[in-house]
Motif scaffolding. Structure first.
Motif, PDB file in Angstrom:
ATOM      1  N   PHE A 138       7.368   6.588   2.258  1.00 50.61           N
ATOM      2  CA  PHE A 138       6.967   5.996   1.185  1.00 50.61           C
ATOM      3  C   PHE A 138       5.707   5.516   1.265  1.00 50.61           C
ATOM      4  N   TYR A 139       5.050   5.201   0.156  1.00 46.89           N
ATOM      5  CA  TYR A 139       3.508   4.598  -0.035  1.00 46.89           C
ATOM      6  C   TYR A 139       3.526   3.011  -0.119  1.00 46.89           C
ATOM      7  N   GLU A 140       2.737   2.428   0.347  1.00 46.57           N
ATOM      8  CA  GLU A 140       2.548   0.905  -0.107  1.00 46.57           C
ATOM      9  C   GLU A 140       1.034   0.743  -0.103  1.00 46.57           C
ATOM     10  N   TRP A 141       0.584  -0.402  -0.485  1.00 52.08           N
ATOM     11  CA  TRP A 141      -0.940  -0.513  -0.723  1.00 52.08           C
ATOM     12  C   TRP A 141      -1.256  -2.131  -0.378  1.00 52.08           C
ATOM     13  N   ARG A 142      -2.409  -2.309   0.517  1.00 47.48           N
ATOM     14  CA  ARG A 142      -2.849  -3.460   0.776  1.00 47.48           C
ATOM     15  C   ARG A 142      -3.642  -3.983  -0.138  1.00 47.48           C
ATOM     16  N   GLN A 143      -3.344  -5.303  -0.614  1.00 50.60           N
ATOM     17  CA  GLN A 143      -4.018  -5.808  -1.630  1.00 50.60           C
ATOM     18  C   GLN A 143      -4.782  -7.029  -1.589  1.00 50.60           C
ATOM     19  N   ILE A 144      -5.942  -7.195  -2.065  1.00 51.92           N
ATOM     20  CA  ILE A 144      -6.820  -8.326  -2.015  1.00 51.92           C
ATOM     21  C   ILE A 144      -6.976  -8.771  -3.315  1.00 51.92           C
ATOM     22  N   GLY A 145      -6.740 -10.025  -3.792  1.00 50.52           N
ATOM     23  CA  GLY A 145      -7.021 -10.432  -4.883  1.00 50.52           C
ATOM     24  C   GLY A 145      -6.192  -9.670  -6.185  1.00 50.52           C
ATOM     25  N   GLY A 146      -5.169  -9.238  -5.515  1.00 55.97           N
ATOM     26  CA  GLY A 146      -4.443  -8.399  -6.769  1.00 55.97           C
ATOM     27  C   GLY A 146      -4.805  -7.060  -6.858  1.00 55.97           C
ATOM     28  N   LYS A 147      -5.862  -6.495  -6.297  1.00 54.19           N
ATOM     29  CA  LYS A 147      -6.375  -5.286  -6.177  1.00 54.19           C
ATOM     30  C   LYS A 147      -6.287  -4.373  -5.118  1.00 54.19           C
ATOM     31  N   ARG A 148      -5.809  -3.367  -5.271  1.00 51.07           N
ATOM     32  CA  ARG A 148      -5.643  -2.581  -4.275  1.00 51.07           C
ATOM     33  C   ARG A 148      -6.800  -1.839  -3.529  1.00 51.07           C
ATOM     34  N   VAL A 149      -6.843  -2.054  -2.159  1.00 50.37           N
ATOM     35  CA  VAL A 149      -7.986  -1.498  -1.511  1.00 50.37           C
ATOM     36  C   VAL A 149      -7.574  -0.732  -0.071  1.00 50.37           C
ATOM     37  N   GLN A 150      -6.472  -0.606   0.075  1.00 47.82           N
ATOM     38  CA  GLN A 150      -6.051   0.399   1.061  1.00 47.82           C
ATOM     39  C   GLN A 150      -4.803   1.017   0.810  1.00 47.82           C
ATOM     40  N   ALA A 151      -4.570   2.293   0.608  1.00 44.68           N
ATOM     41  CA  ALA A 151      -3.100   3.125   0.543  1.00 44.68           C
ATOM     42  C   ALA A 151      -2.536   3.365   2.026  1.00 44.68           C
ATOM     43  N   TYR A 152      -1.444   3.212   2.178  1.00 42.70           N
ATOM     44  CA  TYR A 152      -0.831   3.579   3.407  1.00 42.70           C
ATOM     45  C   TYR A 152       0.500   4.552   3.170  1.00 42.70           C
ATOM     46  N   HIS A 158       2.803  -6.993   6.656  1.00 39.42           N
ATOM     47  CA  HIS A 158       1.306  -7.334   6.287  1.00 39.42           C
ATOM     48  C   HIS A 158       0.763  -6.591   5.096  1.00 39.42           C
ATOM     49  N   LEU A 159       1.508  -5.477   4.635  1.00 41.19           N
ATOM     50  CA  LEU A 159       1.046  -4.842   3.472  1.00 41.19           C
ATOM     51  C   LEU A 159       1.846  -5.301   2.145  1.00 41.19           C
ATOM     52  N   HIS A 160       3.228  -5.560   2.323  1.00 35.66           N
ATOM     53  CA  HIS A 160       4.014  -5.907   1.240  1.00 35.66           C
ATOM     54  C   HIS A 160       5.135  -6.656   1.630  1.00 35.66           C
ATOM     55  N   ASP A 161       5.710  -7.583   0.791  1.00 35.51           N
ATOM     56  CA  ASP A 161       6.870  -8.513   1.471  1.00 35.51           C
ATOM     57  C   ASP A 161       8.229  -7.822   1.139  1.00 35.51           C
ATOM     58  N   ARG A 162       8.341  -6.572   0.278  1.00 35.60           N
ATOM     59  CA  ARG A 162       9.403  -5.659   0.127  1.00 35.60           C
ATOM     60  C   ARG A 162       9.411  -4.305   0.571  1.00 35.60           C
ATOM     61  N   MET A 163      10.367  -3.820   1.074  1.00 41.87           N
ATOM     62  CA  MET A 163      10.493  -2.320   1.441  1.00 41.87           C
ATOM     63  C   MET A 163      11.918  -1.658   0.840  1.00 41.87           C
ATOM     64  N   PRO A 164      11.832  -0.380   0.783  1.00 45.50           N
ATOM     65  CA  PRO A 164      13.230   0.197   0.630  1.00 45.50           C
ATOM     66  C   PRO A 164      14.441   0.028   1.512  1.00 45.50           C
ATOM     67  N   VAL A 165      15.690  -0.308   0.982  1.00 49.26           N
ATOM     68  CA  VAL A 165      16.726  -0.249   1.911  1.00 49.26           C
ATOM     69  C   VAL A 165      16.927   0.939   2.536  1.00 49.26           C
ATOM     70  N   VAL A 166      17.035   1.188   3.978  1.00 43.14           N
ATOM     71  CA  VAL A 166      17.144   2.410   4.579  1.00 43.14           C
ATOM     72  C   VAL A 166      18.767   2.412   5.056  1.00 43.14           C
ATOM     73  N   ILE A 167      19.588   3.491   4.657  1.00 45.33           N
ATOM     74  CA  ILE A 167      20.884   3.404   5.246  1.00 45.33           C
ATOM     75  C   ILE A 167      20.961   4.474   6.176  1.00 45.33           C
ATOM     76  N   GLN A 168      21.652   4.123   7.394  1.00 47.65           N
ATOM     77  CA  GLN A 168      21.504   4.955   8.560  1.00 47.65           C
ATOM     78  C   GLN A 168      22.539   5.952   8.463  1.00 47.65           C
ATOM     79  N   GLN A 169      22.569   7.227   8.996  1.00 47.08           N
ATOM     80  CA  GLN A 169      23.485   8.247   8.910  1.00 47.08           C
ATOM     81  C   GLN A 169      25.003   7.996   9.072  1.00 47.08           C
ATOM     82  N   GLN A 170      25.157   7.159  10.284  1.00 50.62           N
ATOM     83  CA  GLN A 170      26.572   6.696  10.422  1.00 50.62           C
ATOM     84  C   GLN A 170      27.300   5.744   9.344  1.00 50.62           C
ATOM     85  N   ASP A 171      26.509   5.322   8.606  1.00 50.86           N
ATOM     86  CA  ASP A 171      26.875   4.546   7.298  1.00 50.86           C
ATOM     87  C   ASP A 171      26.872   5.117   5.972  1.00 50.86           C
TER      88      ASP A 171
END
Length: 254
Positions: free
Chosen positions: A109-123, A166-179
């Motif tokens: 997935f993609y996330e953005w580092r933000q400074i002052g509410g403005k996206r400055v770098q995509a990851y 350091h990029l965002h305080d949230r992320m998608p939940v990843v379910i492992q294959q055995q689960d």
């Protein structure tokens, strides 16, 4: 949160991970955006002895969940993500958490580092060892006033792991294959029984790769949007004078 993701694995690779032998062919998708169709995997119908019904089925749903009780979608926000900590209690997600849990195949997935509410770098945030992964998802079938039905879905999120906090305080939940089977089993596994799966990925699982701002535009759908670039440096912070005390009040829908 998660506002863009990708599924670049081949149908064969997705089948190998999710056991979907009847999966139709599809092209790699490098920039999946809200309201677009996304692939979801759900549990198949209960099987009688000797039945050849599949254990799991795949379907395309619109990314942006609409609860069944919504009367007018024009007055309802787009629910791309659901906070896993509260989804079982929230009216928008409660029924789906109990009856329609799903898996969402993804390559990252993609996330953005933000400074002052403005996206400055995509990851581009990908599994460090490659392969296709599964986001925890929720599905809801919405009956439109005209009588037609539309399958819709959302991605469950949790606190970010140490790799990307350091990029965002949230992320998608990843379910492992055995689960997979336990997560998809809505007949015998209530939300409280699978709550332990709604946790951040282990440290080291993801690798954030700085990429260009090509991903910002939905029209850009090629592999070049995942090419590594030199990350932009942070601009100097301007001095603030006569600033008012900071407010810690925060509004949230979920």
């Amino acid at each position: 949160m998660c506002g863009r993701f990708a599924l670049t694995a081949s149908p064969k690779e997705v089948d190998a991970t999710f056991s979907l032998p009847d999966l139709e062919a599809f092209p790699p998708r490098y920039n999946i955006a809200p309201t677009q169709p996304i692939l979801m995997v759900t549990a198949g119908e209960p099987r009688a002895p000797g039945s050849n019904l599949p254990d799991r089925i795949s379907l395309l749903v619109r990314w942006g969940l609409i609860p069944a009780w919504v009367k007018d979608t024009r007055d309802f926000p787009l629910l791309l993500n659901a906070r896993s900590e509260t989804a079982a209690e929230k009216s928008s997600f409660r029924a789906a958490m109990r009856h329609r849990r799903a898996l969402i195949p993804a390559s990252g997935f993609y996330e953005w580092r933000q400074i002052g509410g403005k996206r400055v770098q995509a990851y581009w945030i990908r599994p460090r060892h490659g392969g296709v992964i599964a986001f925890a998802g929720l599905m809801e079938t919405y009956a439109e006033p005209g009588g037609s039905e539309m399958d819709t879905g959302a991605i469950l999120t949790t606190s970010a792991s140490s790799d990307i906090v350091h990029l965002h305080d949230r992320m998608p939940v990843v379910i492992q294959q055995q689960d997979f089977s336990r997560w998809l089993d809505c007949r015998f596994q209530e939300p409280r029984h699978v709550a332990d799966l709604l946790r951040p990925a282990e440290p080291g699982f993801f690798e954030p790769v700085p990429v260009s701002d090509l991903v910002n535009k939905v029209a850009n759908t090629g592999p070049e949007i995942q090419a590594r670039v030199e990350p932009q440096s942070e601009p100097p912070k301007p001095e603030r004078k006569n600033s008012a005390p900071a407010s810690h009040a925060q509004m949230t829908l979920f």
